[in-house]
Design a protein around this motif. Structure first.
Motif, PDB file in Angstrom:
ATOM      1  N   GLY A  21     108.112  40.192 -25.645  1.00  0.00           N
ATOM      2  CA  GLY A  21     108.351  39.149 -24.647  1.00  0.00           C
ATOM      3  C   GLY A  21     109.210  38.007 -25.158  1.00  0.00           C
ATOM      4  O   GLY A  21     109.829  37.298 -24.373  1.00  0.00           O
ATOM      5  N   ALA A  22     109.231  37.808 -26.478  1.00  0.00           N
ATOM      6  CA  ALA A  22     110.147  36.797 -27.037  1.00  0.00           C
ATOM      7  C   ALA A  22     111.552  37.378 -26.989  1.00  0.00           C
ATOM      8  O   ALA A  22     111.745  38.578 -26.814  1.00  0.00           O
ATOM      9  CB  ALA A  22     109.763  36.487 -28.478  1.00  0.00           C
ATOM     10  N   THR A  23     112.542  36.534 -27.141  1.00  0.00           N
ATOM     11  CA  THR A  23     113.901  37.069 -27.264  1.00  0.00           C
ATOM     12  C   THR A  23     114.191  37.323 -28.739  1.00  0.00           C
ATOM     13  O   THR A  23     113.531  36.760 -29.624  1.00  0.00           O
ATOM     14  CB  THR A  23     114.957  36.103 -26.692  1.00  0.00           C
ATOM     15  OG1 THR A  23     115.001  34.923 -27.514  1.00  0.00           O
ATOM     16  CG2 THR A  23     114.652  35.730 -25.241  1.00  0.00           C
ATOM     17  N   VAL A  24     115.202  38.133 -28.994  1.00  0.00           N
ATOM     18  CA  VAL A  24     115.550  38.361 -30.397  1.00  0.00           C
ATOM     19  C   VAL A  24     116.184  37.103 -30.996  1.00  0.00           C
ATOM     20  O   VAL A  24     116.134  36.911 -32.206  1.00  0.00           O
ATOM     21  CB  VAL A  24     116.426  39.615 -30.601  1.00  0.00           C
ATOM     22  CG1 VAL A  24     115.663  40.871 -30.238  1.00  0.00           C
ATOM     23  CG2 VAL A  24     117.710  39.534 -29.844  1.00  0.00           C
ATOM     24  N   MET A  25     116.745  36.235 -30.160  1.00  0.00           N
ATOM     25  CA  MET A  25     117.229  34.930 -30.653  1.00  0.00           C
ATOM     26  C   MET A  25     116.043  34.099 -31.124  1.00  0.00           C
ATOM     27  O   MET A  25     116.041  33.585 -32.252  1.00  0.00           O
ATOM     28  CB  MET A  25     117.999  34.194 -29.540  1.00  0.00           C
ATOM     29  CG  MET A  25     118.453  32.786 -29.904  1.00  0.00           C
ATOM     30  SD  MET A  25     117.197  31.514 -29.672  1.00  0.00           S
ATOM     31  CE  MET A  25     117.301  31.173 -27.935  1.00  0.00           C
ATOM     32  N   ILE A  29     115.290  32.645 -34.936  1.00  0.00           N
ATOM     33  CA  ILE A  29     115.171  31.201 -35.215  1.00  0.00           C
ATOM     34  C   ILE A  29     113.800  30.899 -35.829  1.00  0.00           C
ATOM     35  O   ILE A  29     113.690  30.198 -36.837  1.00  0.00           O
ATOM     36  CB  ILE A  29     115.364  30.380 -33.910  1.00  0.00           C
ATOM     37  CG1 ILE A  29     116.757  30.599 -33.320  1.00  0.00           C
ATOM     38  CG2 ILE A  29     115.053  28.901 -34.144  1.00  0.00           C
ATOM     39  CD1 ILE A  29     117.892  29.946 -34.042  1.00  0.00           C
ATOM     40  N   ASN A  30     112.749  31.446 -35.223  1.00  0.00           N
ATOM     41  CA  ASN A  30     111.395  31.168 -35.715  1.00  0.00           C
ATOM     42  C   ASN A  30     111.170  31.700 -37.126  1.00  0.00           C
ATOM     43  O   ASN A  30     110.357  31.166 -37.875  1.00  0.00           O
ATOM     44  CB  ASN A  30     110.348  31.752 -34.757  1.00  0.00           C
ATOM     45  CG  ASN A  30     110.315  31.003 -33.445  1.00  0.00           C
ATOM     46  OD1 ASN A  30     110.763  29.860 -33.353  1.00  0.00           O
ATOM     47  ND2 ASN A  30     109.804  31.640 -32.401  1.00  0.00           N
ATOM     48  N   ALA A  31     111.898  32.747 -37.479  1.00  0.00           N
ATOM     49  CA  ALA A  31     111.731  33.348 -38.812  1.00  0.00           C
ATOM     50  C   ALA A  31     112.711  32.764 -39.825  1.00  0.00           C
ATOM     51  O   ALA A  31     112.687  33.150 -40.991  1.00  0.00           O
ATOM     52  CB  ALA A  31     111.917  34.860 -38.710  1.00  0.00           C
ATOM     53  N   GLY A  32     113.566  31.858 -39.385  1.00  0.00           N
ATOM     54  CA  GLY A  32     114.512  31.234 -40.319  1.00  0.00           C
ATOM     55  C   GLY A  32     115.670  32.136 -40.709  1.00  0.00           C
ATOM     56  O   GLY A  32     116.275  31.941 -41.760  1.00  0.00           O
ATOM     57  N   VAL A  33     115.981  33.102 -39.866  1.00  0.00           N
ATOM     58  CA  VAL A  33     117.143  33.956 -40.152  1.00  0.00           C
ATOM     59  C   VAL A  33     118.403  33.112 -39.962  1.00  0.00           C
ATOM     60  O   VAL A  33     118.597  32.528 -38.888  1.00  0.00           O
ATOM     61  CB  VAL A  33     117.172  35.177 -39.200  1.00  0.00           C
ATOM     62  CG1 VAL A  33     118.436  35.999 -39.418  1.00  0.00           C
ATOM     63  CG2 VAL A  33     115.923  36.031 -39.395  1.00  0.00           C
ATOM     64  N   PRO A  34     119.267  33.046 -40.968  1.00  0.00           N
ATOM     65  CA  PRO A  34     120.479  32.227 -40.821  1.00  0.00           C
ATOM     66  C   PRO A  34     121.546  32.954 -40.015  1.00  0.00           C
ATOM     67  O   PRO A  34     121.575  34.186 -39.965  1.00  0.00           O
ATOM     68  CB  PRO A  34     120.941  32.045 -42.273  1.00  0.00           C
ATOM     69  CG  PRO A  34     120.446  33.275 -42.973  1.00  0.00           C
ATOM     70  CD  PRO A  34     119.161  33.675 -42.283  1.00  0.00           C
ATOM     71  N   GLY A  35     122.403  32.185 -39.349  1.00  0.00           N
ATOM     72  CA  GLY A  35     123.560  32.787 -38.695  1.00  0.00           C
ATOM     73  C   GLY A  35     123.513  32.797 -37.194  1.00  0.00           C
ATOM     74  O   GLY A  35     124.464  33.214 -36.547  1.00  0.00           O
ATOM     75  N   GLU A  39     122.806  27.041 -29.659  1.00  0.00           N
ATOM     76  CA  GLU A  39     122.934  25.624 -29.297  1.00  0.00           C
ATOM     77  C   GLU A  39     122.366  25.294 -27.924  1.00  0.00           C
ATOM     78  O   GLU A  39     121.902  24.175 -27.695  1.00  0.00           O
ATOM     79  CB  GLU A  39     124.408  25.213 -29.374  1.00  0.00           C
ATOM     80  CG  GLU A  39     124.883  25.086 -30.815  1.00  0.00           C
ATOM     81  CD  GLU A  39     126.391  24.902 -30.916  1.00  0.00           C
ATOM     82  OE1 GLU A  39     127.062  24.728 -29.882  1.00  0.00           O
ATOM     83  OE2 GLU A  39     126.879  24.934 -32.058  1.00  0.00           O
ATOM     84  N   CYS A  40     122.401  26.223 -26.991  1.00  0.00           N
ATOM     85  CA  CYS A  40     121.894  25.908 -25.642  1.00  0.00           C
ATOM     86  C   CYS A  40     120.419  26.249 -25.487  1.00  0.00           C
ATOM     87  O   CYS A  40     119.852  26.051 -24.411  1.00  0.00           O
ATOM     88  CB  CYS A  40     122.726  26.618 -24.577  1.00  0.00           C
ATOM     89  SG  CYS A  40     122.366  28.378 -24.403  1.00  0.00           S
ATOM     90  N   GLY A  41     119.807  26.754 -26.529  1.00  0.00           N
ATOM     91  CA  GLY A  41     118.380  27.035 -26.482  1.00  0.00           C
ATOM     92  C   GLY A  41     118.001  28.263 -25.669  1.00  0.00           C
ATOM     93  O   GLY A  41     116.835  28.433 -25.309  1.00  0.00           O
ATOM     94  N   GLY A  42     118.959  29.082 -25.367  1.00  0.00           N
ATOM     95  CA  GLY A  42     118.642  30.331 -24.659  1.00  0.00           C
ATOM     96  C   GLY A  42     119.027  30.337 -23.200  1.00  0.00           C
ATOM     97  O   GLY A  42     118.602  31.218 -22.448  1.00  0.00           O
ATOM     98  N   ALA A  43     119.822  29.381 -22.771  1.00  0.00           N
ATOM     99  CA  ALA A  43     120.200  29.264 -21.358  1.00  0.00           C
ATOM    100  C   ALA A  43     121.444  30.083 -21.000  1.00  0.00           C
ATOM    101  O   ALA A  43     121.969  29.951 -19.896  1.00  0.00           O
ATOM    102  CB  ALA A  43     120.434  27.802 -20.998  1.00  0.00           C
TER     103      ALA A  43
END
Ligand code: FES
Length: 106
Positions: A21-25, A29-35, A39-43
């Motif tokens: 149910g979460a997005t892969v974005m 982000i929650n796991a600290g994957v860089p790259g 910026e728009c928070g998923g919009a």
């Protein structure tokens, strides 16, 4: 829990257990994957969460929707396997999904 695998442009591999149910974005982000900047928070309005989907999951994921496809025009070095990671929802069907991250997001 499905595992999502992120590979950075310098070949660092992050294998993350994701919540359905979460997005892969959000997962990255929650796991600290860089790259992934997101910026728009998923919009679906920034194209800074761009990823390259491994060919083995192209059929499972399908293509970008019309709004996402429009935004991908603004992504850095988009290719036919580009997607916006905020538009991909985690599910058990995505277990083992491999996403490569672009060298930069903008
Ligand atoms: S986070 Fe902005 S388009 Fe995905």
């Amino acid at each position: 829990m499905p595992r999502i695998i992120y590979i950075t442009s310098d070949d660092k591999r992050f294998e993350i257990e994701a919540q359905n149910g979460a997005t892969v974005m959000e997962t990255a982000i929650n796991a600290g994957v860089p790259g992934i900047d997101a910026e728009c928070g998923g919009a679906c309005s920034c194209a800074t969460c761009h990823v390259y989907v491994d060919a083995s999951f192209a059929e499972t994921l399908g293509g970008a929707g019309p709004m996402e496809a429009d935004m991908l025009d603004f992504a850095w070095e988009a290719t036919p396997n580009s997607r916006l990671s905020c538009q991909i929802k985690v599910s058990d069907a995505l277990d083992g999904l491999v996403l490569r991250l672009p060298e930069r997001q903008s």
